[in-house]
Design a protein around this motif. Structure first.
Motif, PDB file in Angstrom:
ATOM      1  N   ALA A 259       0.561  -1.101  -0.065  1.00 36.19           N
ATOM      2  CA  ALA A 259       0.025   0.065   0.036  1.00 36.19           C
ATOM      3  C   ALA A 259       0.945   1.236   0.037  1.00 36.19           C
ATOM      4  CB  ALA A 259      -0.909   0.088   1.125  1.00 36.19           C
ATOM      5  N   ALA A 260       2.021   1.151   0.706  1.00 36.22           N
ATOM      6  CA  ALA A 260       2.845   2.379   0.801  1.00 36.22           C
ATOM      7  C   ALA A 260       3.581   2.700  -0.555  1.00 36.22           C
ATOM      8  CB  ALA A 260       3.979   2.084   1.866  1.00 36.22           C
ATOM      9  N   MET A 261       3.978   1.721  -1.117  1.00 32.81           N
ATOM     10  CA  MET A 261       4.549   1.754  -2.477  1.00 32.81           C
ATOM     11  C   MET A 261       3.546   2.201  -3.609  1.00 32.81           C
ATOM     12  SD  MET A 261       7.769   0.988  -2.246  1.00 32.81           S
ATOM     13  CE  MET A 261       7.931   1.787  -0.728  1.00 32.81           C
ATOM     14  N   ALA A 262       2.450   1.868  -3.575  1.00 35.18           N
ATOM     15  CA  ALA A 262       1.220   2.239  -4.237  1.00 35.18           C
ATOM     16  C   ALA A 262       0.921   3.620  -4.229  1.00 35.18           C
ATOM     17  CB  ALA A 262       0.191   1.234  -4.285  1.00 35.18           C
ATOM     18  N   MET A 263       1.056   4.042  -2.819  1.00 39.18           N
ATOM     19  CA  MET A 263       0.756   5.552  -2.534  1.00 39.18           C
ATOM     20  C   MET A 263       1.561   6.212  -3.097  1.00 39.18           C
ATOM     21  SD  MET A 263      -1.070   5.060   1.268  1.00 39.18           S
ATOM     22  CE  MET A 263      -1.336   6.670   1.547  1.00 39.18           C
ATOM     23  N   LEU A 264       2.952   5.910  -3.076  1.00 38.79           N
ATOM     24  CA  LEU A 264       3.951   6.912  -3.671  1.00 38.79           C
ATOM     25  C   LEU A 264       3.783   6.849  -5.132  1.00 38.79           C
ATOM     26  CD1 LEU A 264       7.252   5.085  -2.016  1.00 38.79           C
ATOM     27  CD2 LEU A 264       6.311   7.649  -1.675  1.00 38.79           C
ATOM     28  N   TYR A 265       3.384   5.658  -5.752  1.00 36.91           N
ATOM     29  CA  TYR A 265       2.866   5.959  -7.229  1.00 36.91           C
ATOM     30  C   TYR A 265       1.942   6.920  -7.444  1.00 36.91           C
ATOM     31  CZ  TYR A 265       1.705   4.475 -11.850  1.00 36.91           C
ATOM     32  OH  TYR A 265       1.343   4.626 -13.276  1.00 36.91           O
ATOM     33  N   GLU A 266       0.841   6.623  -6.516  1.00 39.87           N
ATOM     34  CA  GLU A 266      -0.367   7.597  -6.742  1.00 39.87           C
ATOM     35  C   GLU A 266      -0.063   9.191  -6.470  1.00 39.87           C
ATOM     36  OE1 GLU A 266      -4.640   8.082  -4.286  1.00 39.87           O
ATOM     37  OE2 GLU A 266      -3.008   7.193  -3.241  1.00 39.87           O
ATOM     38  N   ARG A 267       0.909   9.248  -5.684  1.00 40.73           N
ATOM     39  CA  ARG A 267       1.066  10.622  -5.232  1.00 40.73           C
ATOM     40  C   ARG A 267       2.273  11.289  -6.450  1.00 40.73           C
ATOM     41  NH1 ARG A 267       2.228  10.118   0.795  1.00 40.73           N
ATOM     42  NH2 ARG A 267       0.188  10.208   1.672  1.00 40.73           N
ATOM     43  N   ARG A 268       2.823  10.507  -7.304  1.00 42.50           N
ATOM     44  CA  ARG A 268       3.627  11.170  -8.387  1.00 42.50           C
ATOM     45  C   ARG A 268       2.920  10.797  -9.738  1.00 42.50           C
ATOM     46  NH1 ARG A 268       9.496  11.526  -7.812  1.00 42.50           N
ATOM     47  NH2 ARG A 268       9.263  11.351 -10.210  1.00 42.50           N
ATOM     48  N   SER A 269       1.654  10.479  -9.717  1.00 47.71           N
ATOM     49  CA  SER A 269       0.835  10.098 -10.933  1.00 47.71           C
ATOM     50  C   SER A 269       0.575  11.363 -11.490  1.00 47.71           C
ATOM     51  CB  SER A 269      -0.250   9.198 -10.529  1.00 47.71           C
ATOM     52  OG  SER A 269      -0.990   9.083 -12.006  1.00 47.71           O
ATOM     53  N   HIS A 270       0.691  11.619 -12.789  1.00 47.34           N
ATOM     54  CA  HIS A 270      -0.134  12.664 -13.478  1.00 47.34           C
ATOM     55  C   HIS A 270      -1.297  12.602 -13.791  1.00 47.34           C
ATOM     56  CE1 HIS A 270       0.430   9.636 -16.770  1.00 47.34           C
ATOM     57  NE2 HIS A 270      -0.236  10.428 -17.501  1.00 47.34           N
ATOM     58  N   LEU A 271      -2.098  11.542 -13.398  1.00 41.57           N
ATOM     59  CA  LEU A 271      -3.476  11.426 -13.497  1.00 41.57           C
ATOM     60  C   LEU A 271      -4.143  11.785 -12.456  1.00 41.57           C
ATOM     61  CD1 LEU A 271      -3.504   7.687 -14.675  1.00 41.57           C
ATOM     62  CD2 LEU A 271      -3.639   9.558 -16.128  1.00 41.57           C
ATOM     63  N   GLU A 272      -3.370  12.578 -11.549  1.00 40.69           N
ATOM     64  CA  GLU A 272      -4.217  12.987 -10.253  1.00 40.69           C
ATOM     65  C   GLU A 272      -5.571  12.938 -10.084  1.00 40.69           C
ATOM     66  OE1 GLU A 272      -3.377  17.278 -10.124  1.00 40.69           O
ATOM     67  OE2 GLU A 272      -1.371  16.988 -10.644  1.00 40.69           O
ATOM     68  N   ARG A 273      -5.980  12.240  -9.017  1.00 35.80           N
ATOM     69  CA  ARG A 273      -7.323  11.782  -8.602  1.00 35.80           C
ATOM     70  C   ARG A 273      -7.925  10.678  -9.328  1.00 35.80           C
ATOM     71  NH1 ARG A 273      -7.883  17.366  -8.137  1.00 35.80           N
ATOM     72  NH2 ARG A 273      -7.381  18.112  -5.991  1.00 35.80           N
ATOM     73  N   ARG A 274      -7.026   9.934 -10.428  1.00 41.73           N
ATOM     74  CA  ARG A 274      -7.454   9.054 -11.092  1.00 41.73           C
ATOM     75  C   ARG A 274      -6.770   7.602 -10.884  1.00 41.73           C
ATOM     76  NH1 ARG A 274     -10.814  10.314 -14.751  1.00 41.73           N
ATOM     77  NH2 ARG A 274     -10.499   8.755 -16.466  1.00 41.73           N
ATOM     78  N   VAL A 275      -5.867   7.809  -9.986  1.00 43.26           N
ATOM     79  CA  VAL A 275      -5.347   6.677  -9.310  1.00 43.26           C
ATOM     80  C   VAL A 275      -5.619   6.603  -7.766  1.00 43.26           C
ATOM     81  CG1 VAL A 275      -3.081   5.348  -9.139  1.00 43.26           C
ATOM     82  CG2 VAL A 275      -3.489   6.566 -10.995  1.00 43.26           C
ATOM     83  N   SER A 276      -5.939   5.496  -7.380  1.00 40.55           N
ATOM     84  CA  SER A 276      -6.251   5.433  -5.743  1.00 40.55           C
ATOM     85  C   SER A 276      -5.877   4.317  -5.283  1.00 40.55           C
ATOM     86  CB  SER A 276      -7.597   5.815  -5.557  1.00 40.55           C
ATOM     87  OG  SER A 276      -7.783   6.332  -4.144  1.00 40.55           O
ATOM     88  N   VAL A 277      -5.448   4.128  -3.998  1.00 45.86           N
ATOM     89  CA  VAL A 277      -5.129   2.780  -3.269  1.00 45.86           C
ATOM     90  C   VAL A 277      -6.197   2.260  -2.228  1.00 45.86           C
ATOM     91  CG1 VAL A 277      -3.386   1.849  -1.936  1.00 45.86           C
ATOM     92  CG2 VAL A 277      -2.609   3.496  -3.710  1.00 45.86           C
ATOM     93  N   PHE A 278      -6.471   1.290  -2.221  1.00 47.59           N
ATOM     94  CA  PHE A 278      -7.293   0.633  -1.379  1.00 47.59           C
ATOM     95  C   PHE A 278      -6.659  -0.579  -0.677  1.00 47.59           C
ATOM     96  CE2 PHE A 278      -9.524   2.826  -4.723  1.00 47.59           C
ATOM     97  CZ  PHE A 278     -10.402   3.745  -4.101  1.00 47.59           C
ATOM     98  N   SER A 279      -7.489  -0.957   0.501  1.00 46.16           N
ATOM     99  CA  SER A 279      -6.659  -2.199   1.370  1.00 46.16           C
ATOM    100  C   SER A 279      -7.887  -3.127   1.067  1.00 46.16           C
ATOM    101  CB  SER A 279      -6.610  -1.819   2.780  1.00 46.16           C
ATOM    102  OG  SER A 279      -8.042  -1.318   3.273  1.00 46.16           O
ATOM    103  N   THR A 280      -8.768  -2.937   0.292  1.00 43.51           N
ATOM    104  CA  THR A 280      -9.749  -3.935   0.067  1.00 43.51           C
ATOM    105  C   THR A 280     -10.313  -3.860  -1.347  1.00 43.51           C
ATOM    106  OG1 THR A 280     -11.952  -2.988   0.662  1.00 43.51           O
ATOM    107  CG2 THR A 280     -10.883  -4.134   2.439  1.00 43.51           C
ATOM    108  N   ARG A 281     -10.752  -5.109  -2.088  1.00 40.36           N
ATOM    109  CA  ARG A 281     -11.214  -5.062  -3.361  1.00 40.36           C
ATOM    110  C   ARG A 281     -12.542  -4.300  -3.407  1.00 40.36           C
ATOM    111  NH1 ARG A 281      -9.739  -7.397  -8.590  1.00 40.36           N
ATOM    112  NH2 ARG A 281     -11.728  -7.199  -9.652  1.00 40.36           N
ATOM    113  N   GLU A 282     -13.537  -4.632  -2.271  1.00 36.72           N
ATOM    114  CA  GLU A 282     -14.734  -4.059  -2.369  1.00 36.72           C
ATOM    115  C   GLU A 282     -14.657  -2.452  -2.303  1.00 36.72           C
ATOM    116  OE1 GLU A 282     -13.682  -6.329   0.025  1.00 36.72           O
ATOM    117  OE2 GLU A 282     -14.710  -7.828  -0.959  1.00 36.72           O
ATOM    118  N   ALA A 283     -13.774  -2.031  -1.580  1.00 37.54           N
ATOM    119  CA  ALA A 283     -13.604  -0.367  -1.757  1.00 37.54           C
ATOM    120  C   ALA A 283     -12.933   0.096  -3.128  1.00 37.54           C
ATOM    121  CB  ALA A 283     -12.434  -0.032  -0.740  1.00 37.54           C
TER     122      ALA A 283
END
Length: 102
Positions: A67-91
């Motif tokens: 999750a931490a690695m994905a959040m780093l990716y999320e924060r650097r993504s140029h897609l802003e707000r189109r990439v998000s990290v979740f701890s469950t598939r349902e979320a």
């Protein structure tokens, strides 16, 4: 890292792949062994590819490291707000407005 890179290339090469589609990468069962440098190299590879996802993208990882690695990716993504990290598939499915269990 090489396995992950090959998997991404295989997805991009699939005839049914459309970068405009929304997607979920569920790493619940994955054992991620990525360094911070690996995450940045992966980010650069995806960002520089004309095949990168332009739709919304959800990353699922219940493990703190993934999750931490994905959040780093999320924060650097140029897609802003189109990439998000979740701890469950349902979320992730709810964020993408998908029916449960998709």
């Amino acid at each position: 890292m090489a396995v992950l890179r090959a998997a991404i290339q295989a997805i991009w090469s699939a005839p049914s792949y459309d970068p405009a589609f929304d997607g979920v990468l569920d790493a619940t069962e994955a054992q991620l062994h990525l360094s911070l440098g690996d995450v940045y190299r992966l980010f650069r590879m995806v960002r520089e590819s004309p095949q990168h996802v332009t739709g919304r993208f959800a990353f699922v990882s219940p493990q703190p490291f993934g999750a931490a690695m994905a959040m780093l990716y999320e924060r650097r993504s140029h897609l802003e707000r189109r990439v998000s990290v979740f701890s469950t598939r349902e979320a992730a499915e709810a964020w993408l407005d998908l029916p449960p269990g998709t």
